[in-house]
Design a protein around this motif. Structure first.
Motif, short mmCIF file in Angstrom:
data_model
loop_
_atom_site.label_atom_id
_atom_site.label_comp_id
_atom_site.label_asym_id
_atom_site.label_seq_id
_atom_site.Cartn_x
_atom_site.Cartn_y
_atom_site.Cartn_z
N TRP A 1 0.81 -1.23 0.00
CA TRP A 1 0.00 0.00 0.00
C TRP A 1 0.84 1.26 0.00
O TRP A 1 0.39 2.30 -0.48
CB TRP A 1 -1.00 0.01 1.15
N THR A 2 2.07 1.21 0.52
CA THR A 2 2.89 2.43 0.58
C THR A 2 3.34 2.89 -0.80
O THR A 2 3.82 4.00 -0.95
CB THR A 2 4.13 2.21 1.47
N HIS B 1 -0.75 5.78 -4.43
CA HIS B 1 -1.19 7.13 -4.07
C HIS B 1 -2.54 7.39 -4.74
O HIS B 1 -2.61 7.48 -5.96
CB HIS B 1 -0.16 8.17 -4.51
N LEU C 1 -9.67 7.70 -1.48
CA LEU C 1 -8.95 7.56 -0.21
C LEU C 1 -8.43 6.15 -0.09
O LEU C 1 -9.04 5.21 -0.61
CB LEU C 1 -9.90 7.79 0.97
N MET C 2 -7.33 5.99 0.62
CA MET C 2 -6.86 4.66 1.00
C MET C 2 -7.16 4.51 2.49
O MET C 2 -6.79 5.36 3.30
CB MET C 2 -5.38 4.50 0.75
N LEU D 1 -5.41 6.28 5.47
CA LEU D 1 -3.96 6.24 5.31
C LEU D 1 -3.46 7.31 4.35
O LEU D 1 -2.43 7.91 4.58
CB LEU D 1 -3.53 4.85 4.80
N ARG D 2 -4.21 7.50 3.25
CA ARG D 2 -3.83 8.48 2.25
C ARG D 2 -5.08 9.08 1.62
O ARG D 2 -6.11 8.42 1.54
CB ARG D 2 -3.00 7.83 1.14
N VAL D 3 -4.96 10.32 1.15
CA VAL D 3 -6.08 10.98 0.49
C VAL D 3 -5.64 11.53 -0.86
O VAL D 3 -4.50 11.96 -1.02
CB VAL D 3 -6.68 12.12 1.35
N SER E 1 -5.71 14.21 -4.09
CA SER E 1 -5.51 15.67 -4.10
C SER E 1 -6.81 16.46 -4.01
O SER E 1 -6.86 17.50 -3.36
CB SER E 1 -4.74 16.07 -5.35
N LYS F 1 -8.38 16.59 -0.35
CA LYS F 1 -7.75 17.56 0.55
C LYS F 1 -8.37 18.94 0.41
O LYS F 1 -8.41 19.71 1.34
CB LYS F 1 -6.24 17.64 0.27
N LYS G 1 -8.97 13.87 6.70
CA LYS G 1 -7.53 13.95 6.46
C LYS G 1 -6.87 12.64 6.87
O LYS G 1 -7.49 11.80 7.51
CB LYS G 1 -6.92 15.12 7.23
N GLU G 2 -5.64 12.48 6.49
CA GLU G 2 -4.90 11.28 6.86
C GLU G 2 -4.89 11.13 8.38
O GLU G 2 -4.73 12.10 9.11
CB GLU G 2 -3.47 11.35 6.33
#
Length: 117
Positions: free
Chosen positions: A6-7, A10, A16-17, A51-53, A55, A58, A64-65
Motif C-alpha cells: 500500500w505504501t 497514491h 482515499l486509502m 492512510l492516504r487521500v 488531491s 484535501k 484527512k490522513e
C-alpha cells in the motif's frame, strides 16, 4: 494476482486509502463468529483509518490522513484483495463520497467492528 504494498499507491482525485479496523471474532453475548460470517459483514459496513487521500479530497472534504471514518462497505470491494493486508486488516481504496462520517477515537460502530489500535 499478486498483492501490492500500500505504501507504493497514491490515490488520485477524490479517492482515499483506508485500513479497516479490526473485526471482533466474538459477540458481547459470547457467540464466536466464523471467518465466513465476518467476511460477509465486511461488505455491509465498516470503520477504519484513512492512510492516504487524493488531491481533490484535501481541497473539499473534512477528512484527512489519520482520521477514523465510517464508510459504506459494499462499495470498497473493487480493490479488496489487490492491496496487502496489514495486522490482519484489509487496506482498500474508496471514494470520498462513500464516507458516512469522521468518528472519534474509542467509538465502536457496527456490530462487528472493534476500535482501531
Amino acid at each position: 494476482m499478486d498483492e501490492v504494498n500500500w505504501t507504493k499507491i497514491h490515490p488520485l482525485k477524490k479517492w482515499l486509502m483506508v485500513k479497516a479496523d479490526p473485526r471482533v471474532k466474538k459477540t458481547a453475548g459470547g457467540i464466536v463468529l466464523t471467518d465466513e460470517l465476518v467476511k460477509v459483514e465486511r461488505v455491509m459496513e465498516g470503520t477504519g483509518k484513512v492512510l492516504r487521500v487524493g488531491s481533490e479530497v484535501k481541497d473539499v472534504e473534512d477528512v484527512k490522513e489519520g482520521d477514523r471514518v465510517a464508510y459504506r462497505g459494499f462499495l470498497k470491494d473493487v480493490s479488496r484483495g489487490m492491496i496487502e493486508r496489514e495486522d490482519d486488516c484489509d487496506i482498500f481504496l474508496i471514494r470520498a463520497e462513500d464516507l458516512l462520517a469522521v468518528i472519534g477515537e474509542g467509538v465502536t460502530m457496527g456490530a462487528f467492528s472493534s476500535v482501531a489500535a
